[in-house]
Design a protein around this motif. Structure first.
Motif, PDB file in Angstrom:
ATOM      1  N   HIS A 123       0.873  -1.075   0.094  1.00  0.00           N
ATOM      2  CA  HIS A 123       0.030  -0.042  -0.183  1.00  0.00           C
ATOM      3  C   HIS A 123       0.770   1.290   0.092  1.00  0.00           C
ATOM      4  O   HIS A 123       0.376   2.083  -0.668  1.00  0.00           O
ATOM      5  CB  HIS A 123      -0.857  -0.162   1.461  1.00  0.00           C
ATOM      6  CG  HIS A 123      -1.862  -1.248   1.219  1.00  0.00           C
ATOM      7  ND1 HIS A 123      -3.218  -1.136   0.370  1.00  0.00           N
ATOM      8  CD2 HIS A 123      -1.893  -2.597   1.790  1.00  0.00           C
ATOM      9  CE1 HIS A 123      -3.877  -2.124   0.611  1.00  0.00           C
ATOM     10  NE2 HIS A 123      -3.048  -3.010   1.353  1.00  0.00           N
ATOM     11  N   VAL A 124       1.895   1.328   0.794  1.00  0.00           N
ATOM     12  CA  VAL A 124       2.730   2.262   0.896  1.00  0.00           C
ATOM     13  C   VAL A 124       3.544   2.403  -0.706  1.00  0.00           C
ATOM     14  O   VAL A 124       3.549   3.822  -1.009  1.00  0.00           O
ATOM     15  CB  VAL A 124       3.852   2.108   1.699  1.00  0.00           C
ATOM     16  CG1 VAL A 124       4.986   3.139   1.696  1.00  0.00           C
ATOM     17  CG2 VAL A 124       3.578   2.112   3.359  1.00  0.00           C
ATOM     18  N   ILE A 165       0.525   8.659   7.499  1.00  0.00           N
ATOM     19  CA  ILE A 165       1.103   7.667   8.217  1.00  0.00           C
ATOM     20  C   ILE A 165       0.470   6.211   7.705  1.00  0.00           C
ATOM     21  O   ILE A 165      -0.772   6.301   7.592  1.00  0.00           O
ATOM     22  CB  ILE A 165       1.079   7.665   9.712  1.00  0.00           C
ATOM     23  CG1 ILE A 165       1.576   8.779  10.326  1.00  0.00           C
ATOM     24  CG2 ILE A 165       1.848   6.415  10.243  1.00  0.00           C
ATOM     25  CD1 ILE A 165       1.495   9.366  11.639  1.00  0.00           C
ATOM     26  N   VAL A 166       1.267   5.335   7.262  1.00  0.00           N
ATOM     27  CA  VAL A 166       0.700   3.972   6.603  1.00  0.00           C
ATOM     28  C   VAL A 166       1.438   2.975   7.507  1.00  0.00           C
ATOM     29  O   VAL A 166       2.722   2.936   7.510  1.00  0.00           O
ATOM     30  CB  VAL A 166       0.874   4.013   5.179  1.00  0.00           C
ATOM     31  CG1 VAL A 166       0.328   2.487   4.841  1.00  0.00           C
ATOM     32  CG2 VAL A 166       0.185   4.958   4.366  1.00  0.00           C
ATOM     33  N   THR A 197      -0.230   0.854  16.858  1.00  0.00           N
ATOM     34  CA  THR A 197      -1.146   1.281  15.952  1.00  0.00           C
ATOM     35  C   THR A 197      -2.183   2.154  16.347  1.00  0.00           C
ATOM     36  O   THR A 197      -2.584   2.998  16.082  1.00  0.00           O
ATOM     37  CB  THR A 197      -1.444   0.258  14.968  1.00  0.00           C
ATOM     38  OG1 THR A 197      -0.402  -0.490  14.529  1.00  0.00           O
ATOM     39  CG2 THR A 197      -2.318   0.694  13.644  1.00  0.00           C
ATOM     40  N   GLU A 198      -3.078   1.369  17.342  1.00  0.00           N
ATOM     41  CA  GLU A 198      -4.071   2.071  17.977  1.00  0.00           C
ATOM     42  C   GLU A 198      -3.930   3.451  18.612  1.00  0.00           C
ATOM     43  O   GLU A 198      -4.661   4.389  18.290  1.00  0.00           O
ATOM     44  CB  GLU A 198      -4.607   1.225  19.086  1.00  0.00           C
ATOM     45  CG  GLU A 198      -6.002   1.557  19.649  1.00  0.00           C
ATOM     46  CD  GLU A 198      -6.628   0.817  20.572  1.00  0.00           C
ATOM     47  OE1 GLU A 198      -7.584   1.015  21.386  1.00  0.00           O
ATOM     48  OE2 GLU A 198      -6.286  -0.437  20.640  1.00  0.00           O
ATOM     49  N   LEU A 254      -3.562   5.397   7.586  1.00  0.00           N
ATOM     50  CA  LEU A 254      -4.177   4.055   7.100  1.00  0.00           C
ATOM     51  C   LEU A 254      -3.425   2.993   7.728  1.00  0.00           C
ATOM     52  O   LEU A 254      -2.094   2.988   7.764  1.00  0.00           O
ATOM     53  CB  LEU A 254      -3.446   4.130   5.321  1.00  0.00           C
ATOM     54  CG  LEU A 254      -4.035   3.155   4.817  1.00  0.00           C
ATOM     55  CD1 LEU A 254      -5.384   3.012   4.679  1.00  0.00           C
ATOM     56  CD2 LEU A 254      -3.192   3.265   3.201  1.00  0.00           C
ATOM     57  N   THR A 255      -4.263   2.107   8.194  1.00  0.00           N
ATOM     58  CA  THR A 255      -3.888   0.885   8.767  1.00  0.00           C
ATOM     59  C   THR A 255      -4.106  -0.351   7.956  1.00  0.00           C
ATOM     60  O   THR A 255      -5.365  -0.336   7.437  1.00  0.00           O
ATOM     61  CB  THR A 255      -4.524   0.678  10.190  1.00  0.00           C
ATOM     62  OG1 THR A 255      -5.812   0.632  10.188  1.00  0.00           O
ATOM     63  CG2 THR A 255      -4.065   1.854  11.229  1.00  0.00           C
ATOM     64  N   ILE A 256      -3.089  -1.142   7.850  1.00  0.00           N
ATOM     65  CA  ILE A 256      -3.323  -2.496   7.103  1.00  0.00           C
ATOM     66  C   ILE A 256      -3.379  -3.756   8.035  1.00  0.00           C
ATOM     67  O   ILE A 256      -2.140  -3.837   8.586  1.00  0.00           O
ATOM     68  CB  ILE A 256      -2.286  -2.740   5.796  1.00  0.00           C
ATOM     69  CG1 ILE A 256      -2.343  -1.188   5.056  1.00  0.00           C
ATOM     70  CG2 ILE A 256      -2.303  -3.753   5.019  1.00  0.00           C
ATOM     71  CD1 ILE A 256      -3.528  -0.732   4.480  1.00  0.00           C
ATOM     72  N   ARG A 257      -4.224  -4.512   7.976  1.00  0.00           N
ATOM     73  CA  ARG A 257      -4.114  -5.632   8.880  1.00  0.00           C
ATOM     74  C   ARG A 257      -3.178  -6.810   8.249  1.00  0.00           C
ATOM     75  O   ARG A 257      -3.218  -7.005   7.265  1.00  0.00           O
ATOM     76  CB  ARG A 257      -5.406  -6.318   9.055  1.00  0.00           C
ATOM     77  CG  ARG A 257      -5.433  -7.213  10.113  1.00  0.00           C
ATOM     78  CD  ARG A 257      -7.029  -7.536  10.469  1.00  0.00           C
ATOM     79  NE  ARG A 257      -6.730  -8.821  11.583  1.00  0.00           N
ATOM     80  CZ  ARG A 257      -7.846  -9.411  12.197  1.00  0.00           C
ATOM     81  NH1 ARG A 257      -8.818  -8.622  11.982  1.00  0.00           N
ATOM     82  NH2 ARG A 257      -7.792 -10.315  12.900  1.00  0.00           N
TER      83      ARG A 257
END
Length: 165
Positions: free
Chosen positions: A21-22, A126-127, A145-146, A157-160
């Motif tokens: 994604h980055v 921030i990713v 992350t939280e 943007l958070t990616i699991r």
């Protein structure tokens, strides 16, 4: 829209999932990616500066603040941690391909160092990856992350990650 993107990485599968994604965002916007790794030193410093081996731990373990694991000098432990962190950011920067990158290693509390870096470098977003922990595990372990999501004053943007256990 995005000139500078912060990509905090710890080398986990969550970080790996975020890398694609980055790369896509940076390529689409011609952005520079700041690849950051924070060496977790929750007591404020490495080695003899008072944090990595606390006095309480030292008295319980028989180790002093001058020596670390199995008698290693703390400066050697500090150097090893920082070298490993440098390798992590260089590896992830290389994995981003042709995207322009800046690499940085910091020491401290991960979420606060991520937020400080974002402010100091005026990043646009921030990713970052997340481990996907839920329930009591997340409560007990906390979530970098939280905390970043709750406290950041810019898009996150958070990616699991796809962890299996």
């Amino acid at each position: 829209m995005y000139r500078d993107i912060l990509y905090p990485t710890d080398g986990s599968t969550g970080s790996e999932a975020a890398a694609e994604h980055v790369q896509d965002l940076a390529s689409s916007f011609g952005a520079t990616v700041h690849v950051l790794h924070v060496v977790d030193t929750p007591h404020g410093g490495l080695g003899r500066s008072g944090g990595f081996v606390s006095d309480e731990f030292s008295s319980m373990s028989g180790r002093s603040a001058e020596t670390g694991y199995e008698g290693m000098e703390m400066s050697d432990v500090d150097d090893a941690l920082m070298e490993e962190a440098e390798a992590v950011v260089e590896e992830w920067a290389a994995a981003l391909g042709d995207v322009e990158t800046v690499t940085e290693v910091e020491a401290g509390s991960p979420y606060s160092e991520i937020l400080r870096y974002a402010d100091e470098h005026d990043v646009d977003a921030i990713v970052m990856g997340t481990h996907g922990r839920t329930g009591i595990e997340r409560y007990l372990l906390g979530s970098v992350t939280e905390k970043v999501v709750r406290m950041a004053d810019r898009p996150v943007l958070t990616i699991r990650g796809n962890e299996s256990g």
